[in-house]
Motif scaffolding. Structure first.
Motif, short mmCIF file in Angstrom:
data_model
loop_
_atom_site.label_atom_id
_atom_site.label_comp_id
_atom_site.label_asym_id
_atom_site.label_seq_id
_atom_site.Cartn_x
_atom_site.Cartn_y
_atom_site.Cartn_z
N TYR A 149 64.94 4.44 -21.14
CA TYR A 149 63.85 5.07 -19.89
C TYR A 149 64.77 5.55 -18.94
O TYR A 149 64.37 7.06 -19.25
CB TYR A 149 63.45 3.60 -19.40
CG TYR A 149 62.64 4.41 -17.93
CD1 TYR A 149 61.13 5.12 -18.75
CD2 TYR A 149 62.82 3.96 -17.17
CE1 TYR A 149 60.15 5.33 -17.32
CE2 TYR A 149 61.78 5.05 -16.04
CZ TYR A 149 60.71 5.40 -16.03
OH TYR A 149 60.09 5.70 -15.31
N CYS A 155 57.39 3.95 -21.96
CA CYS A 155 57.57 4.67 -20.97
C CYS A 155 56.28 4.60 -20.11
O CYS A 155 56.56 4.12 -19.56
CB CYS A 155 57.81 5.80 -20.75
SG CYS A 155 58.57 7.45 -19.99
N GLU A 156 55.11 4.80 -20.49
CA GLU A 156 53.84 4.18 -19.73
C GLU A 156 53.88 2.95 -19.15
O GLU A 156 53.04 2.63 -18.16
CB GLU A 156 52.18 4.56 -20.52
CG GLU A 156 51.66 4.90 -20.16
CD GLU A 156 50.39 5.26 -21.17
OE1 GLU A 156 49.36 5.35 -21.41
OE2 GLU A 156 50.24 6.57 -21.98
N GLU A 158 56.16 2.46 -16.21
CA GLU A 158 55.73 2.61 -15.44
C GLU A 158 54.51 1.87 -14.21
O GLU A 158 54.59 2.02 -13.55
CB GLU A 158 54.88 4.45 -15.78
CG GLU A 158 56.32 5.38 -16.44
CD GLU A 158 56.30 6.16 -15.21
OE1 GLU A 158 56.45 6.26 -14.44
OE2 GLU A 158 57.62 6.94 -15.92
N LYS A 159 53.99 1.44 -15.66
CA LYS A 159 52.98 1.17 -14.96
C LYS A 159 53.72 -0.34 -14.33
O LYS A 159 53.33 -0.78 -13.53
CB LYS A 159 51.66 0.33 -16.06
CG LYS A 159 50.54 -0.23 -15.50
CD LYS A 159 50.12 -0.57 -16.43
CE LYS A 159 48.42 -1.49 -16.39
NZ LYS A 159 48.17 -2.11 -18.00
N ILE A 215 56.70 -0.83 -13.32
CA ILE A 215 57.28 -0.19 -11.51
C ILE A 215 56.27 -0.59 -10.89
O ILE A 215 56.20 -0.44 -9.73
CB ILE A 215 57.70 0.72 -12.09
CG1 ILE A 215 59.23 0.89 -12.81
CG2 ILE A 215 58.53 1.44 -10.51
CD1 ILE A 215 59.71 2.25 -13.25
N GLY A 216 55.05 0.52 -11.05
CA GLY A 216 53.95 0.20 -9.63
C GLY A 216 53.40 -1.04 -9.61
O GLY A 216 53.07 -1.19 -7.97
N ARG A 256 61.50 -1.79 -9.25
CA ARG A 256 60.81 -0.86 -9.02
C ARG A 256 62.24 -0.29 -7.81
O ARG A 256 63.37 0.56 -8.64
CB ARG A 256 59.95 -0.52 -8.39
CG ARG A 256 60.16 0.89 -8.01
CD ARG A 256 58.60 1.19 -7.50
NE ARG A 256 57.96 0.75 -6.14
CZ ARG A 256 56.84 -0.23 -5.52
NH1 ARG A 256 56.07 0.07 -6.74
NH2 ARG A 256 56.89 -0.76 -4.88
#
Ligand SMILES: [Zn+2]
Length: 83
Positions: free
Chosen positions: A15, A25-26, A29-30, A32-33, A39
């Motif tokens: 990543y 990757c998506e 990102e999700k 991490i949110g 994060r």
């Protein structure tokens, strides 16, 4: 701590390096949110990679990638006490 985090960490090196499946990757990102711990991990790893790259070659050497991933896994175990 969900097992998801471990899977997540194993994909982190790719990543950070930008060589990753768009779907993964998506997913990252999700994640991490939703996951503050991951994060923080990503932020610190990004910073490390950026520092390593400055004044050096663009691409992260595979050995360093392995090292970073290993370091993250070790830290994770120390912090959360699970394999
Ligand atoms: Zn997580």
């Amino acid at each position: 701590m969900a097992k998801k985090c471990e899977e997540f960490i194993s994909g982190l090196a790719d990543y950070i390096d930008g060589e990753i499946e768009p779907e993964l990757c998506e997913e990252i990102e999700k994640h991490i949110g939703q996951c503050n711990n991951c994060r923080i991990m990503v932020d610190s790893l990004r910073q490390t990679v950026r520092l390593c790259r400055e004044g050096k070659e663009e691409k992260l050497p595979p050995a360093l990638e392995e090292k970073l991933t290993g370091m993250l896994k070790k830290r994770w175990k120390e912090k959360f006490g699970q394999a």
